[in-house]
Design an enzyme around this catalytic site. Sequence first.
Site, short mmCIF file in Angstrom:
data_model
loop_
_atom_site.label_atom_id
_atom_site.label_comp_id
_atom_site.label_asym_id
_atom_site.label_seq_id
_atom_site.Cartn_x
_atom_site.Cartn_y
_atom_site.Cartn_z
N ARG A 240 4.45 -8.99 1.08
CA ARG A 240 4.94 -7.61 1.31
C ARG A 240 6.01 -7.24 0.29
O ARG A 240 7.05 -6.66 0.61
CB ARG A 240 5.51 -7.44 2.72
CG ARG A 240 4.58 -7.79 3.83
CD ARG A 240 3.45 -6.79 3.99
NE ARG A 240 2.68 -7.13 5.17
CZ ARG A 240 1.62 -7.93 5.17
NH1 ARG A 240 1.18 -8.44 4.01
NH2 ARG A 240 0.97 -8.21 6.27
N GLU B 250 10.85 -4.20 7.04
CA GLU B 250 9.76 -3.92 6.10
C GLU B 250 9.71 -2.42 5.79
O GLU B 250 9.40 -2.01 4.68
CB GLU B 250 8.44 -4.38 6.71
CG GLU B 250 7.24 -4.10 5.83
CD GLU B 250 5.92 -4.56 6.43
OE1 GLU B 250 5.80 -5.74 6.80
OE2 GLU B 250 5.00 -3.72 6.50
N SER C 197 4.36 -2.60 11.48
CA SER C 197 5.36 -3.67 11.66
C SER C 197 6.69 -3.21 11.11
O SER C 197 6.77 -2.82 9.94
CB SER C 197 4.94 -4.93 10.90
OG SER C 197 3.64 -5.29 11.26
P1 FAD Z 1 4.97 5.96 2.31
O1 FAD Z 1 5.37 5.56 3.67
O2 FAD Z 1 4.81 7.40 2.03
O3 FAD Z 1 5.96 5.32 1.26
C1 FAD Z 1 6.34 3.98 1.35
C2 FAD Z 1 7.25 3.64 0.15
O4 FAD Z 1 6.50 3.68 -1.06
C3 FAD Z 1 8.37 4.67 -0.02
O5 FAD Z 1 9.52 4.00 -0.46
C4 FAD Z 1 7.86 5.62 -1.09
O6 FAD Z 1 8.90 6.20 -1.86
C5 FAD Z 1 7.03 4.68 -1.95
N1 FAD Z 1 5.87 5.33 -2.57
C6 FAD Z 1 4.84 5.94 -1.93
N2 FAD Z 1 3.93 6.38 -2.83
C7 FAD Z 1 4.41 6.04 -4.05
C8 FAD Z 1 3.92 6.23 -5.38
N3 FAD Z 1 2.75 6.83 -5.64
N4 FAD Z 1 4.69 5.75 -6.41
C9 FAD Z 1 5.87 5.14 -6.16
N5 FAD Z 1 6.39 4.95 -4.93
C10 FAD Z 1 5.65 5.39 -3.89
N6 FAD Z 1 1.11 -2.32 5.96
C11 FAD Z 1 0.51 -3.47 5.57
O7 FAD Z 1 0.86 -4.04 4.53
N7 FAD Z 1 -0.46 -4.04 6.31
C12 FAD Z 1 -0.91 -3.50 7.47
O8 FAD Z 1 -1.81 -4.02 8.11
C13 FAD Z 1 -0.28 -2.28 7.92
N8 FAD Z 1 -0.64 -1.71 9.08
C14 FAD Z 1 -0.02 -0.56 9.51
C15 FAD Z 1 -0.41 0.00 10.72
C16 FAD Z 1 0.18 1.17 11.17
C17 FAD Z 1 -0.25 1.77 12.48
C18 FAD Z 1 1.16 1.81 10.38
C19 FAD Z 1 1.77 3.10 10.82
C20 FAD Z 1 1.57 1.25 9.18
C21 FAD Z 1 0.98 0.05 8.73
N9 FAD Z 1 1.35 -0.57 7.52
C22 FAD Z 1 0.73 -1.72 7.11
C23 FAD Z 1 2.42 0.03 6.69
C24 FAD Z 1 1.91 1.15 5.73
O9 FAD Z 1 0.71 1.66 6.18
C25 FAD Z 1 1.73 0.64 4.31
O10 FAD Z 1 2.92 0.11 3.81
C26 FAD Z 1 1.23 1.75 3.36
O11 FAD Z 1 0.92 1.21 2.11
C27 FAD Z 1 2.26 2.86 3.17
O12 FAD Z 1 1.63 3.90 2.48
P2 FAD Z 1 2.16 5.39 2.48
O13 FAD Z 1 1.34 6.15 1.51
O14 FAD Z 1 2.18 5.91 3.86
O15 FAD Z 1 3.62 5.17 1.92
P1 NAP Z 2 -1.68 -11.44 14.48
O1 NAP Z 2 -3.10 -11.55 14.04
O2 NAP Z 2 -1.35 -11.48 15.92
O3 NAP Z 2 -0.81 -12.52 13.71
C1 NAP Z 2 0.57 -12.56 13.90
C2 NAP Z 2 1.21 -13.35 12.81
O4 NAP Z 2 0.55 -14.56 12.57
C3 NAP Z 2 1.31 -12.72 11.46
O5 NAP Z 2 2.50 -13.19 10.95
C4 NAP Z 2 0.21 -13.30 10.64
O6 NAP Z 2 0.59 -13.36 9.28
C5 NAP Z 2 0.15 -14.68 11.22
N1 NAP Z 2 -1.21 -15.23 11.23
C6 NAP Z 2 -2.16 -15.05 12.17
N2 NAP Z 2 -3.27 -15.76 11.87
C7 NAP Z 2 -3.02 -16.38 10.72
C8 NAP Z 2 -3.76 -17.26 9.89
N3 NAP Z 2 -5.01 -17.64 10.21
N4 NAP Z 2 -3.19 -17.71 8.75
C9 NAP Z 2 -1.94 -17.33 8.42
N5 NAP Z 2 -1.17 -16.50 9.16
C10 NAP Z 2 -1.70 -16.04 10.29
O7 NAP Z 2 -1.02 -10.12 13.86
P2 NAP Z 2 -1.21 -8.60 14.18
O8 NAP Z 2 0.08 -8.03 14.47
O9 NAP Z 2 -2.34 -8.37 15.15
O10 NAP Z 2 -1.68 -8.04 12.77
C11 NAP Z 2 -2.91 -8.44 12.21
C12 NAP Z 2 -2.84 -8.34 10.70
O11 NAP Z 2 -2.56 -7.00 10.31
C13 NAP Z 2 -1.75 -9.21 10.11
O12 NAP Z 2 -2.22 -9.69 8.88
C14 NAP Z 2 -0.60 -8.25 9.92
O13 NAP Z 2 0.22 -8.64 8.84
C15 NAP Z 2 -1.33 -6.95 9.62
N6 NAP Z 2 -0.56 -5.79 10.11
C16 NAP Z 2 0.48 -5.37 9.36
C17 NAP Z 2 1.23 -4.28 9.76
C18 NAP Z 2 2.34 -3.76 8.89
O14 NAP Z 2 2.84 -2.68 9.14
N7 NAP Z 2 2.74 -4.47 7.87
C19 NAP Z 2 0.94 -3.62 10.94
C20 NAP Z 2 -0.10 -4.10 11.69
C21 NAP Z 2 -0.85 -5.18 11.27
P3 NAP Z 2 0.46 -12.12 8.22
O15 NAP Z 2 1.32 -11.02 8.68
O16 NAP Z 2 0.91 -12.72 6.96
O17 NAP Z 2 -0.97 -11.73 8.16
#
Ligand code: FAD
Ligand code: NAP
Length: 333
Positions: free
Chosen positions: A157, A328, A232
């Site tokens: 991340r 995050e 998250s």
């Molecule tokens: P924004 O929220 O609009 O911006 C995020 C940051 O990036 C800000 O600082 C902004 O200034 C910057 N930014 C945006 N666009 C640009 C650009 N073109 N150039 C430079 N800077 C920029 N994230 C994960 O990694 N994995 C997941 O599984 C995941 N699941 C999610 C589930 C839900 C329900 C929600 C709400 C969020 C989740 N996220 C997840 C977080 C989010 O979706 C990601 O981080 C996504 O990439 C953000 O994109 P955005 O366009 O909405 O960015």
């Molecule tokens: P989950 O599957 O319940 O897992 C919880 C945690 O365990 C996470 O830290 C995940 O790591 C880790 N994990 C689970 N299985 C694993 C494996 N086989 N090997 C290594 N690590 C493992 O998590 P969840 O909340 O339902 O989300 C599912 C996936 O979507 C995850 O990858 C999560 O990162 C992603 N997600 C991200 C966001 C966001 O906003 N960033 C929101 C929702 C979901 P990782 O996080 O490294 O995968």
Amino acid sequence: MNKSLRSFNTFGIEAHTEELIEITSVLQLRTVLKKITHPFYILGGGSNILLLNDLKGVVLKMSIPGIQIERDFKHAVYLSAGAGVNWHQLVLFAVKNNLGGLENLSLIPGTVGASPMQNIGAYGVEIKDIFHRLEAVEIATGKSKIFRKQALAFGYRNSIFKNKLKGKYIITKVWFKLSKPPHRLHLSYGAIKTVLAGAGIENPTIQDISNAVIKIRSEKLPDPEEIGNAGSFFKNPVIKKKLFAELYEQYPDIPHYPQSDGTIKLPAAWLIERCGWKGKRVGNTGTHVRQALVLVNYGNAKGAEIYTLAQEIQESVCQKFKISLEMEVNIWV
Ligand code: FAD
Ligand code: NAP
């Protein structure tokens, strides 16, 4: 302060900005950058931000369109997408065209332009796995520059744009290298295997994986359309072996994932739940009932309320487990 940002952030926070400019091309972006005198913010889909106050400045909403197959080889395809393309639409395009690599990243909200910022990841895949290069405009000069994978210092991340180059570039276009069949599938996440097995699928296609991920996410994660959230709120902490050994002795049921460098990744959700926060409501905010890592807005929460809750969660996790949870979500002040 005349433009409401409520519908521009998935937390659904009511905050205002002086002006919101929709950016649809690199040329327009350069012109705007030349003219702009106020501080400004770069916005994608607003799914990874928390607005603490009204913004004293201008918001540039990245809406550069376009998905294109750039090069078509025997085993791989180079696909490009404008920064404003919706991430999930890109995944659906790839899956429909049987191009592999993005399927595990189905249903992540937001835009293509934001995806490299934190090296988005889910279900065992991160964009660094299929990322080829990106084009970004340098804010100071208005010049476009190409960044290849090595230059981005992708981490968990994390990327160079959250560190050394923070606030210096605006991403305008991203290229991905996707596979043609036979694809290398990523099925290691338990939930994917279980869903596929439940559907009687033994030899999954990338479409099956995408469907499975969509099903898991839809059942587990709150839909921002229904309840405001930014996914998250904290990163999953990665800790040293010594601390892990201490914790394991005390909590033998602690879920843990050893990393290749000897460190151990812990699910932040488990730590938060063990501190008693899962599903807890505090005024207009709280943690989600099914996923403690997701902070939610029950309707009229102020950004500051959510931030305060996040700090309280950090404190209790630190007290109980000696672990500092890192936020995050990007905090906008
Ligand atoms: P924004 O929220 O609009 O911006 C995020 C940051 O990036 C800000 O600082 C902004 O200034 C910057 N930014 C945006 N666009 C640009 C650009 N073109 N150039 C430079 N800077 C920029 N994230 C994960 O990694 N994995 C997941 O599984 C995941 N699941 C999610 C589930 C839900 C329900 C929600 C709400 C969020 C989740 N996220 C997840 C977080 C989010 O979706 C990601 O981080 C996504 O990439 C953000 O994109 P955005 O366009 O909405 O960015
Ligand atoms: P989950 O599957 O319940 O897992 C919880 C945690 O365990 C996470 O830290 C995940 O790591 C880790 N994990 C689970 N299985 C694993 C494996 N086989 N090997 C290594 N690590 C493992 O998590 P969840 O909340 O339902 O989300 C599912 C996936 O979507 C995850 O990858 C999560 O990162 C992603 N997600 C991200 C966001 C966001 O906003 N960033 C929101 C929702 C979901 P990782 O996080 O490294 O995968």
